[in-house]
Design a protein around this motif. Structure first.
Motif, PDB file in Angstrom:
ATOM      1  N   GLY A  34      34.421  46.997  33.001  1.00  0.00           N
ATOM      2  CA  GLY A  34      34.922  45.630  32.936  1.00  0.00           C
ATOM      3  C   GLY A  34      35.164  44.994  34.284  1.00  0.00           C
ATOM      4  O   GLY A  34      35.875  43.992  34.388  1.00  0.00           O
ATOM      5  N   TYR A  35      34.597  45.539  35.348  1.00  0.00           N
ATOM      6  CA  TYR A  35      34.747  45.018  36.701  1.00  0.00           C
ATOM      7  C   TYR A  35      33.467  45.332  37.468  1.00  0.00           C
ATOM      8  O   TYR A  35      32.665  46.185  37.048  1.00  0.00           O
ATOM      9  N   ALA A  36      33.244  44.656  38.579  1.00  0.00           N
ATOM     10  CA  ALA A  36      32.110  44.940  39.459  1.00  0.00           C
ATOM     11  C   ALA A  36      32.601  45.730  40.662  1.00  0.00           C
ATOM     12  O   ALA A  36      33.712  45.526  41.143  1.00  0.00           O
ATOM     13  N   GLY A  37      31.759  46.627  41.159  1.00  0.00           N
ATOM     14  CA  GLY A  37      32.131  47.404  42.343  1.00  0.00           C
ATOM     15  C   GLY A  37      31.866  48.888  42.224  1.00  0.00           C
ATOM     16  O   GLY A  37      31.977  49.615  43.204  1.00  0.00           O
ATOM     17  N   GLY A  38      31.524  49.372  41.029  1.00  0.00           N
ATOM     18  CA  GLY A  38      31.236  50.792  40.870  1.00  0.00           C
ATOM     19  C   GLY A  38      32.440  51.652  41.157  1.00  0.00           C
ATOM     20  O   GLY A  38      33.526  51.436  40.619  1.00  0.00           O
ATOM     21  N   LYS A  39      32.280  52.626  42.059  1.00  0.00           N
ATOM     22  CA  LYS A  39      33.388  53.519  42.397  1.00  0.00           C
ATOM     23  C   LYS A  39      34.459  52.810  43.213  1.00  0.00           C
ATOM     24  O   LYS A  39      35.554  53.337  43.386  1.00  0.00           O
ATOM     25  N   MET A  40      34.154  51.624  43.725  1.00  0.00           N
ATOM     26  CA  MET A  40      35.171  50.803  44.389  1.00  0.00           C
ATOM     27  C   MET A  40      35.982  50.124  43.283  1.00  0.00           C
ATOM     28  O   MET A  40      35.909  48.914  43.054  1.00  0.00           O
ATOM     29  N   MET A  41      36.768  50.926  42.603  1.00  0.00           N
ATOM     30  CA  MET A  41      37.462  50.506  41.384  1.00  0.00           C
ATOM     31  C   MET A  41      38.917  50.159  41.680  1.00  0.00           C
ATOM     32  O   MET A  41      39.647  50.951  42.267  1.00  0.00           O
ATOM     33  N   PRO A  42      39.373  48.974  41.263  1.00  0.00           N
ATOM     34  CA  PRO A  42      40.779  48.634  41.437  1.00  0.00           C
ATOM     35  C   PRO A  42      41.640  49.283  40.356  1.00  0.00           C
ATOM     36  O   PRO A  42      41.259  49.334  39.188  1.00  0.00           O
ATOM     37  N   VAL A  43      42.789  49.782  40.751  1.00  0.00           N
ATOM     38  CA  VAL A  43      43.746  50.358  39.801  1.00  0.00           C
ATOM     39  C   VAL A  43      45.117  49.756  40.110  1.00  0.00           C
ATOM     40  O   VAL A  43      45.594  49.832  41.243  1.00  0.00           O
ATOM     41  N   SER A  44      45.751  49.163  39.105  1.00  0.00           N
ATOM     42  CA  SER A  44      47.098  48.615  39.265  1.00  0.00           C
ATOM     43  C   SER A  44      48.048  49.335  38.327  1.00  0.00           C
ATOM     44  O   SER A  44      47.789  49.444  37.123  1.00  0.00           O
ATOM     45  N   LEU A  45      49.116  49.854  38.889  1.00  0.00           N
ATOM     46  CA  LEU A  45      50.174  50.500  38.123  1.00  0.00           C
ATOM     47  C   LEU A  45      51.468  49.764  38.456  1.00  0.00           C
ATOM     48  O   LEU A  45      52.083  50.011  39.488  1.00  0.00           O
ATOM     49  N   GLY A  46      51.849  48.824  37.615  1.00  0.00           N
ATOM     50  CA  GLY A  46      53.001  47.985  37.917  1.00  0.00           C
ATOM     51  C   GLY A  46      52.739  47.165  39.165  1.00  0.00           C
ATOM     52  O   GLY A  46      51.730  46.469  39.269  1.00  0.00           O
ATOM     53  N   THR A  47      53.622  47.258  40.150  1.00  0.00           N
ATOM     54  CA  THR A  47      53.456  46.496  41.393  1.00  0.00           C
ATOM     55  C   THR A  47      52.654  47.254  42.447  1.00  0.00           C
ATOM     56  O   THR A  47      52.536  46.803  43.587  1.00  0.00           O
ATOM     57  N   TYR A  48      52.092  48.398  42.076  1.00  0.00           N
ATOM     58  CA  TYR A  48      51.372  49.248  43.021  1.00  0.00           C
ATOM     59  C   TYR A  48      49.865  49.085  42.815  1.00  0.00           C
ATOM     60  O   TYR A  48      49.345  49.331  41.725  1.00  0.00           O
ATOM     61  N   HIS A  49      49.157  48.668  43.886  1.00  0.00           N
ATOM     62  CA  HIS A  49      47.699  48.548  43.831  1.00  0.00           C
ATOM     63  C   HIS A  49      47.065  49.732  44.544  1.00  0.00           C
ATOM     64  O   HIS A  49      47.504  50.142  45.623  1.00  0.00           O
ATOM     65  N   GLY A 221      43.248  45.178  49.898  1.00  0.00           N
ATOM     66  CA  GLY A 221      42.637  46.340  49.249  1.00  0.00           C
ATOM     67  C   GLY A 221      41.136  46.311  49.437  1.00  0.00           C
ATOM     68  O   GLY A 221      40.507  45.237  49.422  1.00  0.00           O
ATOM     69  N   ASN A 222      40.533  47.474  49.625  1.00  0.00           N
ATOM     70  CA  ASN A 222      39.085  47.524  49.830  1.00  0.00           C
ATOM     71  C   ASN A 222      38.307  46.942  48.662  1.00  0.00           C
ATOM     72  O   ASN A 222      37.167  46.495  48.822  1.00  0.00           O
ATOM     73  N   THR A 223      38.923  46.936  47.487  1.00  0.00           N
ATOM     74  CA  THR A 223      38.259  46.351  46.330  1.00  0.00           C
ATOM     75  C   THR A 223      38.079  44.841  46.485  1.00  0.00           C
ATOM     76  O   THR A 223      37.295  44.230  45.751  1.00  0.00           O
ATOM     77  N   GLY A 228      34.580  39.950  46.578  1.00  0.00           N
ATOM     78  CA  GLY A 228      33.892  38.944  47.377  1.00  0.00           C
ATOM     79  C   GLY A 228      32.393  38.944  47.128  1.00  0.00           C
ATOM     80  O   GLY A 228      31.764  37.875  47.032  1.00  0.00           O
ATOM     81  N   MET A 229      31.801  40.131  47.012  1.00  0.00           N
ATOM     82  CA  MET A 229      30.371  40.231  46.722  1.00  0.00           C
ATOM     83  C   MET A 229      30.063  39.691  45.332  1.00  0.00           C
ATOM     84  O   MET A 229      29.067  38.984  45.131  1.00  0.00           O
ATOM     85  N   GLU A 230      30.918  39.996  44.377  1.00  0.00           N
ATOM     86  CA  GLU A 230      30.734  39.478  43.022  1.00  0.00           C
ATOM     87  C   GLU A 230      30.805  37.949  43.008  1.00  0.00           C
ATOM     88  O   GLU A 230      30.005  37.275  42.342  1.00  0.00           O
ATOM     89  N   LYS A 231      31.754  37.399  43.754  1.00  0.00           N
ATOM     90  CA  LYS A 231      31.928  35.947  43.812  1.00  0.00           C
ATOM     91  C   LYS A 231      30.684  35.286  44.408  1.00  0.00           C
ATOM     92  O   LYS A 231      30.172  34.294  43.870  1.00  0.00           O
ATOM     93  N   LEU A 232      30.183  35.827  45.518  1.00  0.00           N
ATOM     94  CA  LEU A 232      29.001  35.255  46.142  1.00  0.00           C
ATOM     95  C   LEU A 232      27.793  35.359  45.214  1.00  0.00           C
ATOM     96  O   LEU A 232      27.013  34.400  45.087  1.00  0.00           O
TER      97      LEU A 232
END
Length: 496
Positions: A34-49, A221-223, A228-232
Motif C-alpha cells: 500500500g505504499y511506494a518504495g519497496g524495502k524503503m518502508m515507512p513504519v509508524s508506531l504512535g509518535t515514533y517513525h 526519514g529516508n522514506t 518524493g520519487m512517487e510524487k514526481l
C-alpha cells in the motif's frame, strides 16, 4: 504512445518510471503493498517513525540525478542531512571508535588504537578511491544483456584492476591491524548481504562512499526520498497502482504481450520491467516453459544473501546514542560461518539506527531505535523463535548499558519470514544472490530476460547489485536502454 508496465514500485521501478515518463512514455506501475518504495518502508508506531531500510544513505548524486534529468530541482522534493561523524563502533570488550569523513579525526583515533592503521589510512583512502572510480566508469553504467557484453577488452582490463581475486578481509588487513577496526571496515560486506571473508575486495570501494563522500540521511526519514520519487512520477503522468499485485505476465512467441493482475484485469504492453527479487518474482509471473534459461532448478542452486532480524522500538527518553552504532560480536568470522550455514549466530553483531539523534521531529517523545542483526536466509533447519532471539539481543545491549526493556514504549519485530512475504524476497534474503563467489559478484543475472525479448529486470538482485544507489542505477540503465532501443527503431521506420 508506447505502453510500459513496471511490476514493483521499489526505488528501481520508480526511477525507471520517472525516466520513461519524462521521455513521453505511458507508464503504469503495479505494487502489491500500500505504499511506494519497496524495502524503503515507512513504519509508524504512535509518535515514533521508523525507516525499515535503508538506514545509511550514500551517493546522494545518484538520487538527485533522477530529479535533475527530469528537469526539476530535487530540493523541492526532499532534503539531505550530511552526518560527518556517522558510526560509533563498539567491540565486545567496550573499546570503540567513531567513523568520520575527516581523515585527521580518523588518524587521531587510530593513533590510540592502532599505530599501523594511523600510518596507512591515507593510502587506504587512495586505494578505495581508485576502486570506486574504476567501478563507476566501467561497471555501473553498463547493461549486461548477454555473455558477449563481458568480452569487451576494456571491461576485462578494468575487472583485473579492481582486486577481484582478493578477499575483502585480506584487503583490509593491508591497512588495519586492530580487531575492532578490521570488523568495522569488513562490515561493508553486509551492505551487499555477503561475508567479508568470501566476497571480493572490489566491494571495499564502499569505504570511499562512507569515509570520503560521506553518509547522509533524508530529513523527515529516508522514506521521504521514496515519497518524493512517487510524487514526481505522478506529476509526470505515471499511474501507480498500489495494493495491486500482478498475477501473470502472458508470453507469446518469445514476447510479453500483456500483464494480468490478481483481480483479473489485463493490460497490453510494449515492454515489462520487473522490479523485484528476480529469484522470487520472475518465476511467479512467468511459466517455467517460457524461461528455459532461468529454470527453477537454477534458482534453487543459487546462494541467497543474508536476511535480517529487525526490532523497531520507541523509548520513553533519549539514550547516549548517535545516529548509527554497531555492537560487534567477539568472533566476527564465526558469525559469518554460522550465517551462511543457516545458523542464527549465538553472539550476533547488533546495528542500531537512532535517526531522532539527527532529526528529533521523527520521534519527539524519545529515541526511535531501529535494531538490526544479520540473520540466515530461510531454510528448513535451525529456525529461531523470534521472541527468544529478541531477548538475546536485549540482553547483549543491556551489557553495553542500554536498558531497552526498562524504557520501551512501543515495539515491532520483523524477521526473515515477514521479509519474504512482504517484499517477495527469495528465502527472505535482502539482496537476492550473495556476492560470496567471483561469479555471483561479477556475473550477476542480466538486466534483460534471455528468453523473452521485452522483459527487463531492475533492482538489487540484478546488475549492478544491492544497495539503494545501485538499485536506482539499475532502473535508470534499463529505462535508458528501452528509450535507446525505441529511438533506433523509430529512426529505421522514418528512414524507410
Amino acid at each position: 504512445m508506447k505502453q510500459i508496465a513496471i511490476v514493483g514500485a521499489g526505488l528501481a521501478g520508480l526511477a525507471a518510471s520517472i525516466k520513461l515518463a519524462s521521455e513521453g512514455y505511458k507508464v503504469d506501475v503495479y505494487e502489491k503493498n500500500g505504499y511506494a518504495g519497496g524495502k524503503m518502508m515507512p513504519v509508524s508506531l504512535g509518535t515514533y517513525h521508523f525507516d525499515f531500510g535503508p538506514n545509511t544513505m550514500t551517493m546522494p548524486e545518484v538520487f538527485d540525478s533522477v530529479f535533475e534529468e527530469a528537469g526539476v530541482d530535487p530540493r523541492n522534493y526532499f532534503d539531505w542531512i550530511k552526518i560527518e561523524r556517522h558510526t560509533r563502533n563498539i567491540d565486545h570488550d567496550g573499546s570503540s571508535f567513531m567513523m568520520s569523513t575527516d581523515p585527521q579525526d580518523m588518524v587521531d583515533q587510530f593513533e590510540k588504537l592502532d599505530s599501523y592503521a594511523a600510518k596507512n589510512y591515507q593510502t587506504y583512502l587512495e586505494e578505495v578511491d581508485r576502486l570506486y572510480r574504476l567501478s563507476k566508469s566501467s561497471f555501473f553504467p553498463r547493461m549486461f544483456l548477454s555473455w558477449k557484453d563481458y568480452l569487451s577488452p576494456s571491461l576485462f582490463q578494468s575487472m583485473l584492476k579492481v582486486r577481484p581475486l582478493e578477499k575483502m578481509n585480506h584487503f583490509h588487513e593491508r591497512y588495519f591491524k586492530h580487531p575492532l577496526i578490521l570488523k568495522a571496515f569488513n562490515r561493508y560486506a553486509t551492505y551487499i548481504g555477503s561475508s567479508p571473508f568470501l566476497s571480493p575486495a572490489t566491494f571495499a570501494m564502499i569505504g570511499y562512499l562512507e569515509m570520503v563522500q560521506g553518509v547522509y540521511y533524508v530529513k523527515g526519514g529516508n522514506t521521504s526520498l521514496a515519497r518524493g520519487m512517487e510524487k514526481l512520477a505522478s506529476e509526470l503522468g505515471v499511474t501507480i497502482h498500489l495494493e495491486t499485485p500482478v498475477k501473470t505476465v502472458h508470453v507469446s512467441n518469445g514476447r510479453a504481450e500483456m500483464i494480468e493482475t490478481v483481480d483479473g484485469k489485463v493490460q497490453k504492453i510494449k515492454e515489462v520491467i520487473i522490479n523485484g527479487d528476480l529469484l522470487e518474482v520472475y518465476p511467479s509471473l512467468v511459466k517455467e516453459s517460457e524461461r528455459p534459461s532461468f529454470r527453477d532448478t537454477r534458482i534453487q542452486s543459487l546462494s541467497p544473501s543474508i536476511s535480517a532480524f529487525v526490532i523497531m522500538v520507541g523509548l520513553s527518553s533519549r539514550l547516549d546514542l548517535v545516529h548509527h552504532q554497531v555492537y560487534f560480536s567477539e568472533d566476527y568470522q564465526k558469525e559469518f560461518k554460522e550465517l551462511f550455514n543457516g545458523i542464527w549466530p549465538e553472539d550476533p553483531t547488533v546495528y542500531i539506527s537512532n535517526s531522532s539523534h539527527s532529526d528529533p521531529d521523527v520521534s519527539p517523545d524519545g529515541d526511535n531505535l531501529f535494531i538490526l542483526v544479520n540473520a540466515p536466509p530461510l531454510s528448513n533447519h535451525h529456525e529461531m523463535p523470534e521472541e527468544a532471539y529478541k531477548e538475546r539481543i536485549y540482553d547483549k545491549l543491556e551489557k553495553h548499558g542500554l536498558p531497552i526493556r526498562k524504557l520501551k514504549v512501543v515495539e515491532k519485530v520483523i524477521g526473515p519470514s515477514q521479509i519474504k512475504d512482504r517484499f517477495n524476497a527469495y528465502r527472505g534474503a535482502l539482496y537476492g544472490i550473495s556476492s560470496n563467489t567471483l561469479r555471483n559478484s561479477f556475473l550477476r543475472p542480466s538486466n534483460r530476460s534471455k528468453d523473452i525479448k521485452n522483459v527487463y529486470f531492475a533492482g538489487g538482485s540484478t546488475h549492478p547489485g544491492g544497495g539503494s544507489p545501485m538499485v536506482v542505477i539499475s532502473g535508470n540503465n534499463v529505462a535508458n536502454h528501452i528509450i535507446s532501443k525505441h529511438a533506433k527503431k523509430d529512426s529505421r521506420v522514418s528512414y524507410n
